[in-house]
Enzyme design. Structure first.
Site, PDB file in Angstrom:
ATOM      1  N   SER A  29       0.836  -1.199   0.000  1.00  0.00           N
ATOM      2  CA  SER A  29       0.000   0.000   0.000  1.00  0.00           C
ATOM      3  C   SER A  29       0.871   1.248   0.000  1.00  0.00           C
ATOM      4  O   SER A  29       1.992   1.238   0.539  1.00  0.00           O
ATOM      5  CB  SER A  29      -0.861  -0.014   1.264  1.00  0.00           C
ATOM      6  OG  SER A  29      -1.450   1.244   1.473  1.00  0.00           O
TER       7      SER A  29
ATOM      8  N   TYR B 130      -2.046  -1.324  10.925  1.00  0.00           N
ATOM      9  CA  TYR B 130      -2.269  -1.823   9.557  1.00  0.00           C
ATOM     10  C   TYR B 130      -1.080  -1.461   8.669  1.00  0.00           C
ATOM     11  O   TYR B 130      -0.512  -2.296   7.969  1.00  0.00           O
ATOM     12  CB  TYR B 130      -3.561  -1.237   8.977  1.00  0.00           C
ATOM     13  CG  TYR B 130      -3.677  -1.439   7.480  1.00  0.00           C
ATOM     14  CD1 TYR B 130      -3.947  -2.690   6.953  1.00  0.00           C
ATOM     15  CD2 TYR B 130      -3.486  -0.373   6.584  1.00  0.00           C
ATOM     16  CE1 TYR B 130      -4.028  -2.889   5.567  1.00  0.00           C
ATOM     17  CE2 TYR B 130      -3.561  -0.557   5.212  1.00  0.00           C
ATOM     18  CZ  TYR B 130      -3.838  -1.813   4.710  1.00  0.00           C
ATOM     19  OH  TYR B 130      -3.903  -2.006   3.354  1.00  0.00           O
TER      20      TYR B 130
ATOM     21  N   LYS C 182       1.970  -3.861   6.597  1.00  0.00           N
ATOM     22  CA  LYS C 182       2.397  -3.807   5.188  1.00  0.00           C
ATOM     23  C   LYS C 182       3.905  -3.576   5.118  1.00  0.00           C
ATOM     24  O   LYS C 182       4.615  -4.213   4.351  1.00  0.00           O
ATOM     25  CB  LYS C 182       1.647  -2.697   4.439  1.00  0.00           C
ATOM     26  CG  LYS C 182       0.159  -2.937   4.293  1.00  0.00           C
ATOM     27  CD  LYS C 182      -0.112  -4.182   3.449  1.00  0.00           C
ATOM     28  CE  LYS C 182      -1.577  -4.520   3.366  1.00  0.00           C
ATOM     29  NZ  LYS C 182      -1.835  -5.855   2.813  1.00  0.00           N
TER      30      LYS C 182
HETATM   31  P1  NAD Z   1     -10.971  -7.139   1.117  1.00  0.00           P
HETATM   32  O1  NAD Z   1     -11.163  -7.119   2.589  1.00  0.00           O
HETATM   33  O2  NAD Z   1     -12.145  -6.908   0.244  1.00  0.00           O
HETATM   34  O3  NAD Z   1     -10.282  -8.518   0.683  1.00  0.00           O
HETATM   35  C1  NAD Z   1      -9.393  -9.220   1.517  1.00  0.00           C
HETATM   36  C2  NAD Z   1      -9.870 -10.664   1.567  1.00  0.00           C
HETATM   37  O4  NAD Z   1      -8.973 -11.419   2.404  1.00  0.00           O
HETATM   38  C3  NAD Z   1     -11.267 -10.827   2.154  1.00  0.00           C
HETATM   39  O5  NAD Z   1     -12.064 -11.578   1.247  1.00  0.00           O
HETATM   40  C4  NAD Z   1     -11.051 -11.572   3.468  1.00  0.00           C
HETATM   41  O6  NAD Z   1     -12.125 -12.422   3.765  1.00  0.00           O
HETATM   42  C5  NAD Z   1      -9.751 -12.320   3.190  1.00  0.00           C
HETATM   43  N1  NAD Z   1      -8.933 -12.669   4.359  1.00  0.00           N
HETATM   44  C6  NAD Z   1      -8.469 -11.842   5.333  1.00  0.00           C
HETATM   45  N2  NAD Z   1      -7.717 -12.535   6.211  1.00  0.00           N
HETATM   46  C7  NAD Z   1      -7.692 -13.826   5.783  1.00  0.00           C
HETATM   47  C8  NAD Z   1      -7.088 -15.016   6.266  1.00  0.00           C
HETATM   48  N3  NAD Z   1      -6.338 -15.020   7.379  1.00  0.00           N
HETATM   49  N4  NAD Z   1      -7.277 -16.159   5.587  1.00  0.00           N
HETATM   50  C9  NAD Z   1      -8.059 -16.176   4.448  1.00  0.00           C
HETATM   51  N5  NAD Z   1      -8.650 -15.080   3.954  1.00  0.00           N
HETATM   52  C10 NAD Z   1      -8.463 -13.916   4.607  1.00  0.00           C
HETATM   53  O7  NAD Z   1      -9.801  -6.092   0.777  1.00  0.00           O
HETATM   54  P2  NAD Z   1      -9.322  -5.520  -0.625  1.00  0.00           P
HETATM   55  O8  NAD Z   1      -9.693  -4.100  -0.683  1.00  0.00           O
HETATM   56  O9  NAD Z   1      -9.699  -6.445  -1.709  1.00  0.00           O
HETATM   57  O10 NAD Z   1      -7.740  -5.568  -0.382  1.00  0.00           O
HETATM   58  C11 NAD Z   1      -6.933  -6.662  -0.792  1.00  0.00           C
HETATM   59  C12 NAD Z   1      -5.530  -6.443  -0.285  1.00  0.00           C
HETATM   60  O11 NAD Z   1      -5.034  -5.198  -0.782  1.00  0.00           O
HETATM   61  C13 NAD Z   1      -5.403  -6.356   1.231  1.00  0.00           C
HETATM   62  O12 NAD Z   1      -4.205  -6.994   1.623  1.00  0.00           O
HETATM   63  C14 NAD Z   1      -5.333  -4.875   1.500  1.00  0.00           C
HETATM   64  O13 NAD Z   1      -4.656  -4.584   2.691  1.00  0.00           O
HETATM   65  C15 NAD Z   1      -4.555  -4.401   0.288  1.00  0.00           C
HETATM   66  N6  NAD Z   1      -4.813  -2.978  -0.031  1.00  0.00           N
HETATM   67  C16 NAD Z   1      -6.083  -2.549  -0.210  1.00  0.00           C
HETATM   68  C17 NAD Z   1      -6.331  -1.204  -0.487  1.00  0.00           C
HETATM   69  C18 NAD Z   1      -7.740  -0.691  -0.659  1.00  0.00           C
HETATM   70  O14 NAD Z   1      -7.928   0.524  -0.576  1.00  0.00           O
HETATM   71  N7  NAD Z   1      -8.727  -1.516  -0.908  1.00  0.00           N
HETATM   72  C19 NAD Z   1      -5.250  -0.309  -0.587  1.00  0.00           C
HETATM   73  C20 NAD Z   1      -3.962  -0.779  -0.423  1.00  0.00           C
HETATM   74  C21 NAD Z   1      -3.745  -2.140  -0.142  1.00  0.00           C
HETATM   75  C1  UD1 Z   2      -7.034   5.195   3.296  1.00  0.00           C
HETATM   76  C2  UD1 Z   2      -6.308   4.501   4.418  1.00  0.00           C
HETATM   77  C3  UD1 Z   2      -4.922   4.100   3.953  1.00  0.00           C
HETATM   78  C4  UD1 Z   2      -4.987   3.270   2.687  1.00  0.00           C
HETATM   79  C5  UD1 Z   2      -5.710   4.093   1.620  1.00  0.00           C
HETATM   80  C6  UD1 Z   2      -5.848   3.359   0.309  1.00  0.00           C
HETATM   81  C7  UD1 Z   2      -7.298   5.550   6.412  1.00  0.00           C
HETATM   82  C8  UD1 Z   2      -7.063   6.474   7.562  1.00  0.00           C
HETATM   83  N1  UD1 Z   2      -6.260   5.395   5.556  1.00  0.00           N
HETATM   84  O1  UD1 Z   2      -6.406   6.419   3.109  1.00  0.00           O
HETATM   85  O2  UD1 Z   2      -4.257   3.356   4.945  1.00  0.00           O
HETATM   86  O3  UD1 Z   2      -3.686   2.941   2.234  1.00  0.00           O
HETATM   87  O4  UD1 Z   2      -7.015   4.403   2.111  1.00  0.00           O
HETATM   88  O5  UD1 Z   2      -6.917   2.523   0.316  1.00  0.00           O
HETATM   89  O6  UD1 Z   2      -8.324   4.905   6.302  1.00  0.00           O
HETATM   90  N2  UD1 Z   2     -12.603  11.610   3.113  1.00  0.00           N
HETATM   91  C9  UD1 Z   2     -13.623  12.465   3.461  1.00  0.00           C
HETATM   92  N3  UD1 Z   2     -14.777  11.935   3.978  1.00  0.00           N
HETATM   93  C10 UD1 Z   2     -14.959  10.589   4.154  1.00  0.00           C
HETATM   94  C11 UD1 Z   2     -13.899   9.719   3.789  1.00  0.00           C
HETATM   95  C12 UD1 Z   2     -12.732  10.260   3.280  1.00  0.00           C
HETATM   96  O7  UD1 Z   2     -13.502  13.680   3.311  1.00  0.00           O
HETATM   97  O8  UD1 Z   2     -16.002  10.164   4.649  1.00  0.00           O
HETATM   98  C13 UD1 Z   2     -11.362  12.169   2.528  1.00  0.00           C
HETATM   99  C14 UD1 Z   2     -10.107  11.890   3.313  1.00  0.00           C
HETATM  100  O9  UD1 Z   2      -9.873  12.888   4.266  1.00  0.00           O
HETATM  101  C15 UD1 Z   2      -9.054  11.862   2.194  1.00  0.00           C
HETATM  102  C16 UD1 Z   2      -9.813  11.329   0.980  1.00  0.00           C
HETATM  103  O10 UD1 Z   2     -11.193  11.560   1.266  1.00  0.00           O
HETATM  104  O11 UD1 Z   2      -8.607  13.175   1.911  1.00  0.00           O
HETATM  105  C17 UD1 Z   2      -9.606   9.852   0.738  1.00  0.00           C
HETATM  106  O12 UD1 Z   2      -9.866   9.130   1.934  1.00  0.00           O
HETATM  107  P1  UD1 Z   2      -9.842   7.524   1.995  1.00  0.00           P
HETATM  108  O13 UD1 Z   2     -10.701   6.990   0.922  1.00  0.00           O
HETATM  109  O14 UD1 Z   2     -10.132   7.123   3.398  1.00  0.00           O
HETATM  110  O15 UD1 Z   2      -8.323   7.170   1.584  1.00  0.00           O
HETATM  111  P2  UD1 Z   2      -6.932   7.608   2.272  1.00  0.00           P
HETATM  112  O16 UD1 Z   2      -7.117   8.722   3.211  1.00  0.00           O
HETATM  113  O17 UD1 Z   2      -5.977   7.834   1.151  1.00  0.00           O
END
Ligand code: NAD
Ligand code: UD1
Length: 338
Positions: A124, A149, A153
């Protein structure tokens, strides 16, 4: 080629499974469904017109992992499985360190045993040190995370880098995602957060569909053009395609490489709200509130390395992201719940 996808029932995992199936790959999923529904995988199969193999279970269960590798000739693993809610990680640090670190340790231990050493990890942009110069390059400073969290990572990156130093047979890609939003264009699969969404786009779509009254914009006094926070939003299908590119790259090489998956363009909260309202012809009422603790003003990627080495580039526009997010929400007002 057969790919094991951990966390494949989740938001990014399900979109990636679909891309892989459409390319003809064999797809095997392990997911304990702690933050997802099996319905996502059913819909992925329906969209692809092909099936995948699903194991419901925990990645930390090494016996189950051994069984999966014995049953399938896996070429590469994409490791999405993990817990991802920042606020929850502050409240339940041990759960986050246990789940996110021990799942990677169990997975890499078993992969090493069975000799499958191609791995792609979901990292991330949160690993980058706050206050770094924008745009963020893969060489920008990391660490100094502000929540458990983020540390999981950061630590997982350290573990996988050390593994590649210790055993040159490993090939690992650490993919640092920026802000994934949107959904598949069918509106059939998408993001289904449990409870009140923390992230901006699911909050906007839930306000637009009438599930929540009003968006709170967290601060309009940042040093940005309109005072609201700026982020690098990337369409989840572009992100999924980035994983397909990373599979090819990982399987062709050795060692550990880091890649940003972002677009290189930042948009403010108000630009997001206004674009969403305009392209979808809906209202998104909002109020300006205090800043959210821990937030930074601006964050966006330099995606040049991914373009050069992975031969991948995000293609979808902000309007595409807003339209697709809304189609998913409108067609599934309560997510995968019937
Ligand atoms: P998500 O929660 O939708 O998907 C994660 C999946 O992992 C879920 O289906 C959950 O059931 C499964 N899981 C969690 N722990 C497990 C375990 N111990 N064994 C088996 N399954 C398990 O999340 P996502 O948004 O699809 O994210 C996927 C990955 O990307 C995550 O590692 C997350 O941290 C990373 N990531 C997500 C974002 C984002 O904004 N969505 C940003 C940066 C990184
Ligand atoms: C979040 C996560 C970060 C992760 C990233 C990518 C938090 C604190 N951080 O950050 O760890 O890597 O997503 O998925 O959750 N905002 C509003 N109102 C809302 C929600 C968000 O104004 O209800 C604003 C926030 O202040 C920010 C922007 O929207 O400026 C995006 O927010 P968000 O979607 O939570 O992403 P990140 O802050 O980048």
């Amino acid at each position: 080629m057969n790919i094991l996808v951990t966390g494949g029932a989740g938001y990014i995992g399900s979109h990636t499974c679909l891309e892989l199936l459409e390319l003809g790959c064999g797809v095997v999923v392990i997911d304990n469904l702690c933050n997802s529904s099996p319905e996502s995988l059913r819909r992925v199969e329906e969209l692809a017109g092909r099936s995948l193999t699903f194991y419901e279970g925990d990645i930390r269960d090494e016996a189950l992992l051994r069984k999966i590798f014995a049953n399938h000739a896996i070429d590469c693993v994409i490791h999405f499985g993990g817990l991802k809610a920042v606020g929850e990680s502050v409240a339940k640090p041990l759960e986050y360190f246990d789940n996110n670190l021990n799942s990677t340790l169990a997975l890499t231990r078993v992969m090493g045993e069975v000799g499958v050493k191609n791995l792609i990890f979901s990292s991330s942009a949160t690993v980058y040190t706050a206050g770094s110069e924008m745009p963020l390059k893969e060489t920008s400073p990391t660490g100094g995370c502000t929540n458990p969290y983020g540390w999981t990572k950061y630590m997982t990156e350290q573990i996988l880098q050390a593994l590649c130093v210790a055993d040159p047979e490993w090939s690992v890609c650490l993919l640092r995602y920026f802000n994934p939003i949107g959904a598949h264009k069918s509106g059939f699969i998408g993001e289904d957060p449990q409870g009140v969404p923390n992230n901006l786009m699911p909050y906007i779509t839930q306000v637009a569909v009438g599930r929540r009254e009003c968006l709170r914009v967290f601060g309009n006094d940042y040093d940005t053009p309109d005072g609201t926070g700026v982020r690098d939003y990337i369409h989840v299908v572009d992100l999924a395609k980035g994983h397909v590119a990373a599979v090819a790259y990982t399987c062709a090489g050795k060692g550990c490489e880091v890649f940003n998956l972002g677009t290189g363009t930042g948009y403010s909260v108000l630009e997001m709200v206004n674009t969403f309202a305009q392209v979808n012809g809906v209202k998104v009422p909002y109020v300006i509130t205090d800043r959210r603790p821990g937030d930074i003003a601006t964050c966006y990627a330099d995606p040049a390395k991914s373009e050069e080495k992975l031969l991948w580039k995000a293609e979808k526009t902000l309007a595409d992201m807003c339209r697709d997010a809304w189609r998913w929400q409108k067609q599934n007002p309560m997510g995968y719940e019937k």
